[in-house]
Motif scaffolding. Sequence first.
Motif, mmCIF file in Angstrom:
data_model
loop_
_atom_site.group_PDB
_atom_site.id
_atom_site.type_symbol
_atom_site.label_atom_id
_atom_site.label_comp_id
_atom_site.label_asym_id
_atom_site.label_seq_id
_atom_site.Cartn_x
_atom_site.Cartn_y
_atom_site.Cartn_z
ATOM 1 N N THR A 134 83.979 -57.263 -16.503
ATOM 2 C CA THR A 134 83.479 -58.340 -17.341
ATOM 3 C C THR A 134 84.080 -58.019 -18.648
ATOM 4 O OG1 THR A 134 81.301 -57.259 -17.839
ATOM 5 C CG2 THR A 134 81.424 -58.626 -15.850
ATOM 6 N N ASN B 234 82.363 -58.560 -21.357
ATOM 7 C CA ASN B 234 81.725 -57.787 -22.127
ATOM 8 C C ASN B 234 81.504 -56.198 -21.855
ATOM 9 O OD1 ASN B 234 80.468 -60.062 -23.431
ATOM 10 N ND2 ASN B 234 78.617 -60.328 -22.412
ATOM 11 N N ILE C 231 85.028 -54.827 -23.144
ATOM 12 C CA ILE C 231 84.924 -54.503 -24.837
ATOM 13 C C ILE C 231 83.948 -53.391 -25.083
ATOM 14 C CG2 ILE C 231 84.427 -55.520 -26.949
ATOM 15 C CD1 ILE C 231 85.328 -58.251 -25.893
ATOM 16 N N GLY C 232 82.665 -53.709 -24.646
ATOM 17 C CA GLY C 232 81.693 -52.709 -25.031
ATOM 18 C C GLY C 232 82.008 -51.261 -24.465
ATOM 19 N N LEU D 228 77.493 -53.322 -31.692
ATOM 20 C CA LEU D 228 78.003 -54.414 -31.000
ATOM 21 C C LEU D 228 78.608 -53.790 -29.510
ATOM 22 C CD1 LEU D 228 79.119 -57.304 -30.277
ATOM 23 C CD2 LEU D 228 81.505 -56.544 -31.566
ATOM 24 N N ASN E 168 75.465 -53.132 -27.387
ATOM 25 C CA ASN E 168 74.753 -54.383 -26.774
ATOM 26 C C ASN E 168 75.721 -54.893 -25.769
ATOM 27 O OD1 ASN E 168 72.554 -54.077 -28.357
ATOM 28 N ND2 ASN E 168 73.488 -55.294 -30.187
ATOM 29 N N LEU E 169 76.966 -55.047 -25.872
ATOM 30 C CA LEU E 169 77.776 -55.516 -24.902
ATOM 31 C C LEU E 169 77.796 -54.820 -23.541
ATOM 32 C CD1 LEU E 169 81.054 -56.632 -26.924
ATOM 33 C CD2 LEU E 169 79.181 -58.063 -26.167
ATOM 34 N N ASP F 146 74.741 -55.087 -21.745
ATOM 35 C CA ASP F 146 74.558 -56.662 -21.225
ATOM 36 C C ASP F 146 75.349 -56.650 -19.861
ATOM 37 O OD1 ASP F 146 73.851 -59.604 -21.425
ATOM 38 O OD2 ASP F 146 76.036 -59.795 -21.166
ATOM 39 N N ALA F 147 76.261 -56.004 -19.853
ATOM 40 C CA ALA F 147 77.102 -55.951 -18.605
ATOM 41 C C ALA F 147 76.486 -55.054 -17.450
ATOM 42 C CB ALA F 147 78.443 -55.331 -18.973
ATOM 43 N N SER G 197 73.735 -57.324 -16.024
ATOM 44 C CA SER G 197 74.269 -58.265 -15.087
ATOM 45 C C SER G 197 74.744 -57.377 -13.927
ATOM 46 C CB SER G 197 75.692 -59.141 -15.679
ATOM 47 O OG SER G 197 75.149 -59.795 -16.974
#
Length: 303
Positions: free
Chosen positions: A38, A40, A43-44, A284, A287-288, A291-292, A295
């Motif tokens: 994903t 997110n 990047i994360g 950031l 957090n990303l 969140d991934a 999901s």
Amino acid sequence: MPSNASPTPDTAANSAANTSAPVRRIARRPFWLRVLGTVNGAIGGAIVFVLILSAALAGWIAPYPPAKMAVGGRFGLPQAAHPLGTDEFGRDLFSRIVFGSRLTLTIGAIAVGISLIAGLAVGLTAAYRRGWVETVLMRSSDVLFSFTETLIALACVAVLGPSLQNAMIAVGIAGIPFYARTCHSAALVEVSKPYFEASVAAGAGHARLVFVHLLPNVFPTMVVVATLGVSSAILAAAGLSFLGLGAQPPDPEWGLMLSGAAHYLNRAPWLMVVPGLSIAVTVLGFNLLGDAIRSAMDPRRQG
């Protein structure tokens, strides 16, 4: 007419197989690929990977010791010898940022570890034992939960004394009520499921019920919470250091660097921008990534 003919069993089976094949392929994807596949997660994961790499290779990446003074002129502008400039003591800012990544990861790991272990113990005990044990533990968590984490951390540091180690412990203690409430809610859902009731009826022991049936089903949820909690722990510890209650000079902790740079904002604004951006990007990234992971663990989104 051919257009009105009913599909044969073989045709229907092949159609169903073709329809469900993409779903099965997605479900069989490895967990790490579901996370990093994903935007997110990519990047994360990249931000966290760079942070870990920087912390592990700080001794080779940083051109100067983080606490060595007068390696350059005071308030030096970014240049080839000092990519991010120098601070008020002539210390290389890039070296301090690189070594500060070690402290940032340590703060996140220790603080979240304290919150996670204690929260699991309290939440599982309350959900499994029920009765007055649940009432005492959860009402105590509610009392602590009514205060902000920063206020609890400040009280702990006031008792333990200002230092980086005490700040990590204080942030970890402040996060226990949230982790306990989350674990308790997830454990209550598992306790009410038929498989757990069947295990109780079959005469399974307390250790088996908790560590074999309950904990493995609650732990994935807590991993997601812990990943997202790393950013909160980093921010809380940086806030304590900014107030002078966390890391102490000459530690290259980003919150402490912000505190020192606040006195020279007009003269050397990059001294505050660099550690501030480091904290923001790190938060950031976690957090990303959290969140991934959330999901990827959600079965409703795997198809």
